[in-house]
Write an enzyme that holds these catalytic residues in place. Structure first.
Site, mmCIF file in Angstrom:
data_model
loop_
_atom_site.group_PDB
_atom_site.id
_atom_site.type_symbol
_atom_site.label_atom_id
_atom_site.label_comp_id
_atom_site.label_asym_id
_atom_site.label_seq_id
_atom_site.Cartn_x
_atom_site.Cartn_y
_atom_site.Cartn_z
ATOM 1 N N GLY A 1 -0.704 -2.197 -5.823
ATOM 2 C CA GLY A 1 -1.662 -3.253 -5.536
ATOM 3 C C GLY A 1 -3.017 -2.708 -5.165
ATOM 4 O O GLY A 1 -4.046 -3.314 -5.454
ATOM 5 N N HIS B 1 0.801 -1.231 0.000
ATOM 6 C CA HIS B 1 0.000 0.000 0.000
ATOM 7 C C HIS B 1 0.832 1.280 0.000
ATOM 8 O O HIS B 1 0.319 2.353 0.346
ATOM 9 C CB HIS B 1 -0.944 0.038 1.213
ATOM 10 C CG HIS B 1 -2.088 -0.930 1.143
ATOM 11 N ND1 HIS B 1 -1.931 -2.290 1.256
ATOM 12 C CD2 HIS B 1 -3.419 -0.723 0.978
ATOM 13 C CE1 HIS B 1 -3.117 -2.877 1.173
ATOM 14 N NE2 HIS B 1 -4.032 -1.960 0.987
ATOM 15 N N GLU C 1 -19.143 -2.278 1.393
ATOM 16 C CA GLU C 1 -18.283 -1.403 2.191
ATOM 17 C C GLU C 1 -18.541 0.071 1.869
ATOM 18 O O GLU C 1 -18.721 0.447 0.716
ATOM 19 C CB GLU C 1 -16.818 -1.747 1.926
ATOM 20 C CG GLU C 1 -15.835 -0.929 2.747
ATOM 21 C CD GLU C 1 -14.389 -1.227 2.400
ATOM 22 O OE1 GLU C 1 -13.531 -0.390 2.745
ATOM 23 O OE2 GLU C 1 -14.116 -2.275 1.789
ATOM 24 N N GLU D 1 -13.674 -8.732 0.275
ATOM 25 C CA GLU D 1 -14.327 -7.426 0.054
ATOM 26 C C GLU D 1 -14.551 -7.181 -1.445
ATOM 27 O O GLU D 1 -14.285 -6.105 -1.972
ATOM 28 C CB GLU D 1 -13.474 -6.295 0.648
ATOM 29 C CG GLU D 1 -13.219 -6.451 2.133
ATOM 30 C CD GLU D 1 -12.362 -5.341 2.720
ATOM 31 O OE1 GLU D 1 -12.594 -4.967 3.888
ATOM 32 O OE2 GLU D 1 -11.470 -4.844 2.024
ATOM 33 N N CYS E 1 -10.436 2.760 7.407
ATOM 34 C CA CYS E 1 -10.424 3.476 6.129
ATOM 35 C C CYS E 1 -11.717 4.242 5.886
ATOM 36 O O CYS E 1 -11.704 5.311 5.264
ATOM 37 C CB CYS E 1 -10.163 2.499 4.983
ATOM 38 S SG CYS E 1 -11.282 1.086 4.935
ATOM 39 N N CYS E 2 -12.857 3.712 6.362
ATOM 40 C CA CYS E 2 -14.142 4.310 6.012
ATOM 41 C C CYS E 2 -14.445 5.633 6.725
ATOM 42 O O CYS E 2 -14.923 6.575 6.071
ATOM 43 C CB CYS E 2 -15.271 3.314 6.265
ATOM 44 S SG CYS E 2 -15.208 1.843 5.201
ATOM 45 N N CYS F 1 -16.488 2.496 1.815
ATOM 46 C CA CYS F 1 -15.469 3.000 0.894
ATOM 47 C C CYS F 1 -15.779 2.625 -0.551
ATOM 48 O O CYS F 1 -15.454 3.380 -1.472
ATOM 49 C CB CYS F 1 -14.095 2.459 1.275
ATOM 50 S SG CYS F 1 -13.321 3.306 2.673
#
Length: 651
Positions: free
Chosen positions: A189, A138, A331, A315, A411-412, A333
């Site tokens: 990725g 990441h 999700e 996911e 993350c959300c 996101c």
């Protein structure tokens, strides 16, 4: 590639009232202060973030070990992007926020390495691992979010330090990756840096950033596979476990991809960047790929709420039409990603159907991820919940019926903050002298049309009321055309200018165009009918077969136990049942709810013999009973006593 980068579209919407002002204020006064505390580990009982502390350690301002996910930096970056949006909208209304931003930017600048690299995981925990695991680590994802934060902060605050940081970071990425030796022919990725580089190119006018974004998009999926070579190299250490190339949308070049596959968020960020690039460089093949992938997502893999990524496994997207309600992942996101992709597609094609999906996703699949208190969240957004089943069955461990204060993988929450604080950027767009109004919000539309300033004051109670009033403030640019979106759910509409009916039917692109010799204070009034509609799914959506969902305007509704009792699966809504919208200022912050007369099956306790199964017609006592039902907006569920919820109801 075009000779010049297009720059940011000269249009903005300042949200000053109505439905969305409430959420703008919530983000400014509650969401961002709460999230800053969460990222500083100051929320009792919440999972630890350590995001800010990692930067303190990397900057030499603290000692200790790195903690959190490998992409923990992105949480702070998204928060900073939201803060830039908020400060731009209310520069005098967020003094504390400005102090926190200055602190965070100072830490990031001190953590930046001499060559421009910024990533606390590899600076603090694993220095030898830089750029060695693009598939999983990441690094480019975190770089992308930091670049987006830099663009937002510079536009919102004029902070030159953060712009310097992200330009040095982007220059470092450009020196590291590419087709010319000694650069590495790799790519990320988790896609994100591509769309961030387009933003940076538009801000700075620097074509090198656009070329770098194009490199990452063009290189993805080529043979031989960079990911396969990387993961088979000596010393490669998996972080999460190597997934298939489809998971990363790296199974073939992007222009050859035929359907949406793999991790839903990654896919959306890639498609968003593809649409951005297609518009910038005028690439028909890239546009065609975006069109195919759009159709795959919205016609075969999208929930009625605009949620996508139905499978908790990785996911990811499921098979076409595989959209389960109770195990839905959807999700937050991923919905945000679809919103961003939709926003780019409407600008690429000037067609209202893309804004229709943008709107569906915003009012339902995104907004459901934020609690009305501004301090609680959903990562996963199911369409049906039975708490006892969620508690007992491990297959439902991802499904929550209580909103969460924070997440280990958070993350959300900051993604919601940056999205809701940037809505004005997505509410309209320009093409030549045509102003497209894509999302209806109370506020002021400011634009530069063919070099001339334009100001329109928009007044509306949308989505609860379908009347939208646009008043011209000052002179209008010569040749101005105002294009108003007529949503696909709207069966009837009227439009007038200065009280006189205007003959302007919606075109095949879904927009109603008004063109005339404009005068100061001219008033356009558009009235959209807002009937309560029964929505039925394609029969191949097995989980919704024989069921209906209710929608009024862009808002999808659900039943919740707090209003309707338990065992919602036993409720039916007959096809001829009247559906009545009711103003409820006392409910869930003020909503329009829907009253209906439904039917409820016999209670389970009424079975005569107590058997789990039986034959014949006499195994169940009693008859179905009439039942008053109250539907609430889906986005507002789980803000009261925990209980059952259902979007799709048996008909």
């Amino acid at each position: 590639m075009s000779a010049e980068v297009t720059g940011f579209p000269p249009l903005s919407v300042s949200i000053e009232g109505g439905f969305w002002r409430r959420f703008q204020v919530l983000v400014r006064d509650t969401v961002l202060p709460y999230q800053w505390k969460a990222m500083n580990d100051e929320i009792p009982g919440a999972p630890k973030s350590h995001s800010v502390e990692n930067f303190r350690i990397a900057a030499g301002q603290a000692s200790g070990a790195y903690e959190g996910m490998v992409f923990q930096d992105s949480d702070l970056a998204k928060w900073l992007e939201a803060a830039g949006n908020v400060i731009a909208a209310s520069p005098d209304g967020a003094p504390e926020l400005a102090v926190w931003v200055e602190e965070a930017v100072d830490l990031i600048s001190r953590a930046q390495q001499p060559d421009g690299y910024v990533n606390t995981y590899f600076t603090v925990k694993e220095p030898p691992g830089r750029w060695k695991n693009l598939r999983e680590a990441h690094e480019l994802y975190c770089a992308g979010h930091l670049i987006e934060a830099g663009v937002s902060l510079y536009r919102g605050t004029g902070n030159g330090l953060i712009l310097q940081v992200v330009r040095r970071l982007a220059d470092h990425v450009g020196a590291t990756f590419g087709t010319e030796p000694p650069r590495v022919r790799g790519y990320d990725g988790h896609e994100e840096v591509e769309l961030a580089l387009v933003k940076l190119a538009r801000l700075t006018g620097e074509r090198a950033y656009l070329a770098l974004a194009q490199y990452f998009i063009d290189e993805r999926g080529r043979t031989p596979s960079y990911f396969e070579a990387e993961s088979s190299a000596p010393g490669y250490a998996p972080i999460f476990g190597v997934k298939s190339l489809e998971y990363y949308q790296a199974h073939r070049p992007v222009r050859e991809q035929m359907e949406a596959t793999g991790h839903a968020v990654r896919a959306m960020y890639l498609y968003t960047a593809m649409a951005d690039l297609a518009r910038e460089i005028g690439d028909p093949s890239l546009t065609r790929a975006c069109d195919r992938l759009w159709e795959s997502v919205t016609r075969r893999k999208m929930y009625v709420t605009g949620g996508i990524g139905s499978s908790a496994h990785l996911e990811s997207f499921g098979a076409d039409f595989d959209l389960p309600n109770d195990t839905a992942y959807a999700e937050t996101c991923a919905a945000i990603g679809l919103f961003l992709f939709s926003s780019r597609m409407v600008r690429l094609h000037d067609e209202a159907r893309y804004a229709d999906v943008m709107e569906r996703t915003l009012y339902n699949g995104i907004l459901s991820g934020l609690g009305l208190d501004g301090r609680s969240y959903f990562y996963v957004n199911p369409l049906e919940v039975v708490p006892a089943v969620c508690d007992a069955n491990g297959s439902y461990r991802h499904v929550k019926y209580r909103r969460q204060p924070w997440y280990g993988c958070a993350c959300c929450p900051p993604n919601i903050a940056r999205t809701l604080s940037s809505l004005g950027e997505h509410a309209g767009h320009l093409n030549g002298s045509t102003l497209f109004v894509d999302l209806y919000m109370e506020g002021t539309i400011s634009a530069t049309v063919t070099g001339t300033p334009l100001t329109l004051r928009e007044t509306t109670r949308y989505p609860w009321d379908g009347t939208i009033r646009l008043q011209l403030k000052g002179e209008a640019p010569s040749g101005l055309v105002v294009a108003l979106r007529i949503p696909e759910w709207c069966p009837r509409h009227t439009v007038s200018v200065n009280g006189q009916p205007a003959e302007a039917p919606a075109g095949p692109d879904g927009y109603l165009r008004l063109s005339r010799r404009w005068s100061p204070d001219d008033v356009i009034e558009l009235v959209l009918s807002l009937p309560v509609e029964r929505v039925r799914a394609d029969p191949r959506v097995r989980a919704a077969y024989g069921k209906v969902a209710l929608q009024r305007g862009p808002v999808v509704y659900c039943l919740e136990e707090a209003d309707n009792g338990t065992e919602l699966a036993m409720v039916r809504l007959p096809p001829d049942a009247p559906l009545e919208p009711v103003e409820r200022p006392d409910l869930l912050g003020g909503v329009v709810a829907i009253r209906a007369r439904g039917v409820r099956g016999p209670d389970a306790e009424a079975r005569r013999d107590g058997a789990l199964y039986g034959t014949g017609s006499g195994t169940t006592a009693g008859v179905p009973k009439a039942k008053d039902l109250l539907f609430i907006p889906y986005y507002s569920w789980a803000n009261r006593t925990p209980g059952e919820m259902a979007v799709w109801i048996r008909e």
